[in-house]
Write an enzyme that holds these catalytic residues in place. Structure first.
Site, PDB file in Angstrom:
ATOM      1  N   HIS A 180     -13.121   1.900  -0.129  1.00  0.00           N
ATOM      2  CA  HIS A 180     -13.385   1.402   0.713  1.00  0.00           C
ATOM      3  C   HIS A 180     -13.856  -0.071   0.340  1.00  0.00           C
ATOM      4  O   HIS A 180     -14.627  -1.437   1.433  1.00  0.00           O
ATOM      5  CB  HIS A 180     -13.734   1.695   2.168  1.00  0.00           C
ATOM      6  CG  HIS A 180     -13.137   2.499   3.033  1.00  0.00           C
ATOM      7  ND1 HIS A 180     -14.523   3.884   3.770  1.00  0.00           N
ATOM      8  CD2 HIS A 180     -12.152   3.204   3.207  1.00  0.00           C
ATOM      9  CE1 HIS A 180     -13.047   4.680   4.200  1.00  0.00           C
ATOM     10  NE2 HIS A 180     -11.677   4.347   3.959  1.00  0.00           N
ATOM     11  N   LYS A 221       3.637   0.808   3.122  1.00  0.00           N
ATOM     12  CA  LYS A 221       3.068  -0.074   3.768  1.00  0.00           C
ATOM     13  C   LYS A 221       3.454  -1.630   3.149  1.00  0.00           C
ATOM     14  O   LYS A 221       2.476  -1.637   2.472  1.00  0.00           O
ATOM     15  CB  LYS A 221       1.837   0.084   4.677  1.00  0.00           C
ATOM     16  CG  LYS A 221       1.457   1.038   5.501  1.00  0.00           C
ATOM     17  CD  LYS A 221      -0.382   1.186   6.228  1.00  0.00           C
ATOM     18  CE  LYS A 221      -0.895   2.461   6.561  1.00  0.00           C
ATOM     19  NZ  LYS A 221      -1.841   2.188   6.597  1.00  0.00           N
ATOM     20  N   ARG A 278      -2.751  -2.387  -3.516  1.00  0.00           N
ATOM     21  CA  ARG A 278      -4.033  -1.276  -3.557  1.00  0.00           C
ATOM     22  C   ARG A 278      -3.773  -0.332  -4.219  1.00  0.00           C
ATOM     23  O   ARG A 278      -2.925   0.653  -4.435  1.00  0.00           O
ATOM     24  CB  ARG A 278      -4.064  -1.279  -1.204  1.00  0.00           C
ATOM     25  CG  ARG A 278      -4.864   0.160  -2.101  1.00  0.00           C
ATOM     26  CD  ARG A 278      -4.809   0.895  -0.203  1.00  0.00           C
ATOM     27  NE  ARG A 278      -6.090   1.702  -0.929  1.00  0.00           N
ATOM     28  CZ  ARG A 278      -5.540   2.942   0.604  1.00  0.00           C
ATOM     29  NH1 ARG A 278      -5.066   3.471   0.683  1.00  0.00           N
ATOM     30  NH2 ARG A 278      -7.004   3.453   0.157  1.00  0.00           N
ATOM     31  N   GLY A 313     -13.294   4.213  10.696  1.00  0.00           N
ATOM     32  CA  GLY A 313     -11.880   4.368  10.954  1.00  0.00           C
ATOM     33  C   GLY A 313     -11.365   5.739  11.210  1.00  0.00           C
ATOM     34  O   GLY A 313     -12.759   6.948  11.376  1.00  0.00           O
ATOM     35  N   ASN A 314     -10.503   6.408  10.892  1.00  0.00           N
ATOM     36  CA  ASN A 314      -9.447   7.979  10.361  1.00  0.00           C
ATOM     37  C   ASN A 314     -10.958   8.509   9.101  1.00  0.00           C
ATOM     38  O   ASN A 314     -11.298   9.324   9.047  1.00  0.00           O
ATOM     39  CB  ASN A 314      -8.197   7.855  10.127  1.00  0.00           C
ATOM     40  CG  ASN A 314      -8.243   9.385  10.668  1.00  0.00           C
ATOM     41  OD1 ASN A 314      -8.589  10.292  11.578  1.00  0.00           O
ATOM     42  ND2 ASN A 314      -6.892  10.269   9.722  1.00  0.00           N
ATOM     43  N   ASN A 333       0.749  -1.716  -0.384  1.00  0.00           N
ATOM     44  CA  ASN A 333       0.139  -0.241  -0.399  1.00  0.00           C
ATOM     45  C   ASN A 333       0.999   0.853   0.036  1.00  0.00           C
ATOM     46  O   ASN A 333       1.208   1.561   0.815  1.00  0.00           O
ATOM     47  CB  ASN A 333      -1.092   0.200   1.394  1.00  0.00           C
ATOM     48  CG  ASN A 333      -2.070   0.989   1.239  1.00  0.00           C
ATOM     49  OD1 ASN A 333      -2.044   1.874   0.433  1.00  0.00           O
ATOM     50  ND2 ASN A 333      -3.071   1.079   1.962  1.00  0.00           N
ATOM     51  N   ARG A 336     -12.246  15.267   7.674  1.00  0.00           N
ATOM     52  CA  ARG A 336     -12.666  15.416   6.748  1.00  0.00           C
ATOM     53  C   ARG A 336     -14.659  15.671   7.002  1.00  0.00           C
ATOM     54  O   ARG A 336     -14.604  15.099   7.722  1.00  0.00           O
ATOM     55  CB  ARG A 336     -12.374  14.361   5.498  1.00  0.00           C
ATOM     56  CG  ARG A 336     -11.334  13.951   4.553  1.00  0.00           C
ATOM     57  CD  ARG A 336     -11.170  12.659   4.092  1.00  0.00           C
ATOM     58  NE  ARG A 336     -11.229  11.991   3.541  1.00  0.00           N
ATOM     59  CZ  ARG A 336     -10.529  10.836   3.394  1.00  0.00           C
ATOM     60  NH1 ARG A 336     -12.027  10.329   3.754  1.00  0.00           N
ATOM     61  NH2 ARG A 336      -9.682  10.220   3.474  1.00  0.00           N
ATOM     62  N   GLU A 394      -8.182  -5.424   5.316  1.00  0.00           N
ATOM     63  CA  GLU A 394      -8.295  -5.044   3.911  1.00  0.00           C
ATOM     64  C   GLU A 394      -7.387  -5.498   3.054  1.00  0.00           C
ATOM     65  O   GLU A 394      -6.815  -6.382   1.867  1.00  0.00           O
ATOM     66  CB  GLU A 394      -7.750  -3.911   3.358  1.00  0.00           C
ATOM     67  CG  GLU A 394      -9.106  -2.928   4.178  1.00  0.00           C
ATOM     68  CD  GLU A 394      -9.314  -1.449   3.978  1.00  0.00           C
ATOM     69  OE1 GLU A 394      -9.206  -0.784   2.988  1.00  0.00           O
ATOM     70  OE2 GLU A 394      -8.987  -1.020   5.078  1.00  0.00           O
ATOM     71  N   GLU A 429     -14.719  -1.868  15.408  1.00  0.00           N
ATOM     72  CA  GLU A 429     -14.735  -2.656  16.374  1.00  0.00           C
ATOM     73  C   GLU A 429     -14.136  -1.979  18.266  1.00  0.00           C
ATOM     74  O   GLU A 429     -14.798  -3.537  18.447  1.00  0.00           O
ATOM     75  CB  GLU A 429     -13.046  -3.160  14.971  1.00  0.00           C
ATOM     76  CG  GLU A 429     -13.418  -3.234  14.153  1.00  0.00           C
ATOM     77  CD  GLU A 429     -12.257  -4.091  13.370  1.00  0.00           C
ATOM     78  OE1 GLU A 429     -11.480  -4.391  13.685  1.00  0.00           O
ATOM     79  OE2 GLU A 429     -12.547  -3.422  12.271  1.00  0.00           O
ATOM     80  N   ASN A 430     -13.944  -1.178  17.572  1.00  0.00           N
ATOM     81  CA  ASN A 430     -13.508  -0.802  19.430  1.00  0.00           C
ATOM     82  C   ASN A 430     -14.187  -0.500  20.144  1.00  0.00           C
ATOM     83  O   ASN A 430     -14.346  -0.676  20.861  1.00  0.00           O
ATOM     84  CB  ASN A 430     -11.943  -0.320  19.503  1.00  0.00           C
ATOM     85  CG  ASN A 430     -10.825  -1.074  18.602  1.00  0.00           C
ATOM     86  OD1 ASN A 430     -11.238  -2.360  19.088  1.00  0.00           O
ATOM     87  ND2 ASN A 430     -10.213  -0.473  17.581  1.00  0.00           N
TER      88      ASN A 430
HETATM   89  P1  AMP Z   1      -8.902   3.507  11.732  1.00  0.00           P
HETATM   90  O1  AMP Z   1      -8.505   4.372  11.155  1.00  0.00           O
HETATM   91  O2  AMP Z   1      -8.974   2.497  11.037  1.00  0.00           O
HETATM   92  O3  AMP Z   1      -7.638   3.089  12.213  1.00  0.00           O
HETATM   93  O4  AMP Z   1      -9.096   4.193  12.995  1.00  0.00           O
HETATM   94  C1  AMP Z   1      -8.522   5.386  13.666  1.00  0.00           C
HETATM   95  C2  AMP Z   1      -9.601   5.826  14.646  1.00  0.00           C
HETATM   96  O5  AMP Z   1     -10.231   4.737  15.654  1.00  0.00           O
HETATM   97  C3  AMP Z   1      -9.390   6.255  15.678  1.00  0.00           C
HETATM   98  O6  AMP Z   1     -10.271   7.594  15.551  1.00  0.00           O
HETATM   99  C4  AMP Z   1      -9.141   6.106  16.842  1.00  0.00           C
HETATM  100  O7  AMP Z   1      -9.704   6.970  18.091  1.00  0.00           O
HETATM  101  C5  AMP Z   1     -10.026   5.201  17.040  1.00  0.00           C
HETATM  102  N1  AMP Z   1      -9.943   3.884  17.868  1.00  0.00           N
HETATM  103  C6  AMP Z   1      -9.469   3.009  17.934  1.00  0.00           C
HETATM  104  N2  AMP Z   1      -9.674   2.198  19.344  1.00  0.00           N
HETATM  105  C7  AMP Z   1     -11.213   3.035  19.633  1.00  0.00           C
HETATM  106  C8  AMP Z   1     -11.253   2.752  20.953  1.00  0.00           C
HETATM  107  N3  AMP Z   1     -11.047   1.739  22.119  1.00  0.00           N
HETATM  108  N4  AMP Z   1     -11.970   3.364  21.361  1.00  0.00           N
HETATM  109  C9  AMP Z   1     -12.356   4.443  20.058  1.00  0.00           C
HETATM  110  N5  AMP Z   1     -12.088   4.341  19.617  1.00  0.00           N
HETATM  111  C10 AMP Z   1     -10.997   4.086  18.862  1.00  0.00           C
END
Ligand code: AMP
Length: 394
Positions: free
Chosen positions: A176, A19, A87, A206-207, A12, A237, A381, A330-331
């Site tokens: 995505h 990456k 990618r 995610g971000n 990527n 964004r 991914e 997920e989190n």
């Molecule tokens: P990604 O781009 O998929 O790596 O996601 C990044 C985002 O996931 C960021 O905003 C992180 O703060 C959020 N994130 C990761 N772990 C947690 C968590 N335990 N609780 C809330 N947000 C999380």
């Protein structure tokens, strides 16, 4: 033959980073994962995790030199990939599936360059560097957009003069795609039902954030559009804004169009609303500690997410399951719960206990056993890119 001889090197390529991950497509095991960063600067570095972890400086390496370092790293680790999967952000209308790299495929990807001027040129640079570094290995391109090529015209057309679509390819593409495609297949496994029967909404949070309506395994609509700026609130964004905002900001703040573009892409979303951070975890902590602007950012994020999920159901006619994935999906039990609370009319019945443990003990399910289901599904991914690559090699 070595242990990794059927593994795939997934690449990527970003503007100043690469990456990479060596993935076993059947087991999904990541044998080696690494990052070459700050490429082109004096501080260029390479770090990796695998059986042995390590890091080193690589001078002022460019993409090509960094990939030669990866070749060397694989050699000393005794790992030989069977192929390389790349990618690629934008495949335009030319690619509705992944494809082997050849001259025609490269030419077609170059022709879409104007649609993703920040991404496709570096993705292509990565392919050229990988061809030089691994001349004996077949290479495959996996596009972020191709999964959404099944969207019907009612979903992909903007209501602007039709000639703009015909002559300039102005339409919604969606992104995505690798993540949405991976999680809908996994959700079908989790639900124990064929993907072909399912009406799903997948929320990749995610971000960058996007959601997609997927019917029988095919994308019917998604929240991102011509560019990844459209749709949900994201880390930096804005997602959807009034299209007249650009003109308004140019006139009232005396900004150039490029400055407005930068404001909406890099200084908006969770960061812009909170004035604090683009990181959801930090925002939830700040909200808990009484920070009002953090609370506003999370509130708008969850509201717009729920609103867009509801609108995606229009493409499905019904909903069998809502899927949460990505770092936030997920989190964050809290974001999932707040989103579901705004959607009572969809019949999603949150199981607070399962949600608190991220659905891990209930096969990802965070709703009570009634239908529709809400599921947490971990995305991968790189594994999807490895599987597409392995399939094209055979
Ligand atoms: P990604 O781009 O998929 O790596 O996601 C990044 C985002 O996931 C960021 O905003 C992180 O703060 C959020 N994130 C990761 N772990 C947690 C968590 N335990 N609780 C809330 N947000 C999380």
């Amino acid at each position: 033959m070595n242990a990794a001889s059927d593994s795939i090197l997934v690449i990527n390529c970003g503007s100043s980073s690469i990456k990479f991950s060596l993935v076993q497509p059947q087991s999904g095991e990541h044998l080696l994962k690494g990052l070459a960063e700050r490429l082109g600067s004096e501080e260029a570095g390479l770090s990796w995790k695998g059986k042995v972890n390590g890091e080193k400086t690589i001078g002022a390496a460019d993409h090509k030199q960094a990939l030669l370092e990866v070749v060397e790293l694989l050699r000393v680790s005794g790992l030989t990939p069977a192929g390389v999967g790349h990618r690629v952000v934008h495949g335009g209308e030319q690619f509705s599936a992944s494809c082997l790299v050849d001259e025609d495929a490269l030419a077609a990807t170059r022709a879409t360059q104007h649609l993703a001027p920040l991404h496709n040129p570096v993705n292509l640079l990565g392919i050229e560097a990988a061809q030089a570094a691994f001349p004996e290995l077949p290479q495959v391109m996996v596009f972020d957009t191709s999964f959404h090529q099944s969207m019907p015209r009612r979903a992909f057309l903007y209501p602007v003069p039709y000639e703009l679509y015909e002559e300039h390819a102005i339409r919604r593409y969606g992104f995505h795609g690798t993540s949405h495609r991976f999680v809908v297949a996994k959700a079908a496994e989790q639900l124990g039902r064929p993907l072909e029967e399912l009406a799903l909404v997948s929320a990749h949070l995610g971000n960058g954030c996007s959601a997609a309506a997927v019917l029988g395994g095919k994308s019917m609509d998604t929240t991102m559009g011509l560019t990844p700026l459209e749709g949900l609130v994201m880390g930096t964004r804005s997602g959807d804004v009034d299209p007249s905002l650009h003109e308004h900001l140019c006139n009232t703040l005396n900004l150039s169009l490029a400055e407005v573009g930068s404001l909406l892409n890099k200084k908006s979303g969770l960061l812009g609303l909170s004035g604090l951070t683009n990181d959801m975890r930090e925002l939830l902590e700040a909200e808990e500690a009484g920070n009002e602007r953090a609370a506003i950012a999370v509130e708008v994020f969850c509201f717009r997410l729920a609103k867009q999920i509801a609108s995606l159901v229009v493409s499905l006619g019904r909903l069998d399951a809502l899927l949460f994935t990505g770092g936030i999906g997920e989190n964050s039990a809290q974001v999932r719960a707040r989103c579901l609370k705004l959607l009572p009319f969809l019949g999603l019945d949150l199981d607070e206990v399962a949600n608190a443990v991220h659905g891990r003990e209930s096969g990802g399910r965070i709703s009570h056993s009634s239908s529709p289901a809400a599921l947490v599904v971990a995305t991968d991914e790189e594994l999807l890119i490895a599987r597409d690559t392995a399939e094209l090699l055979t």
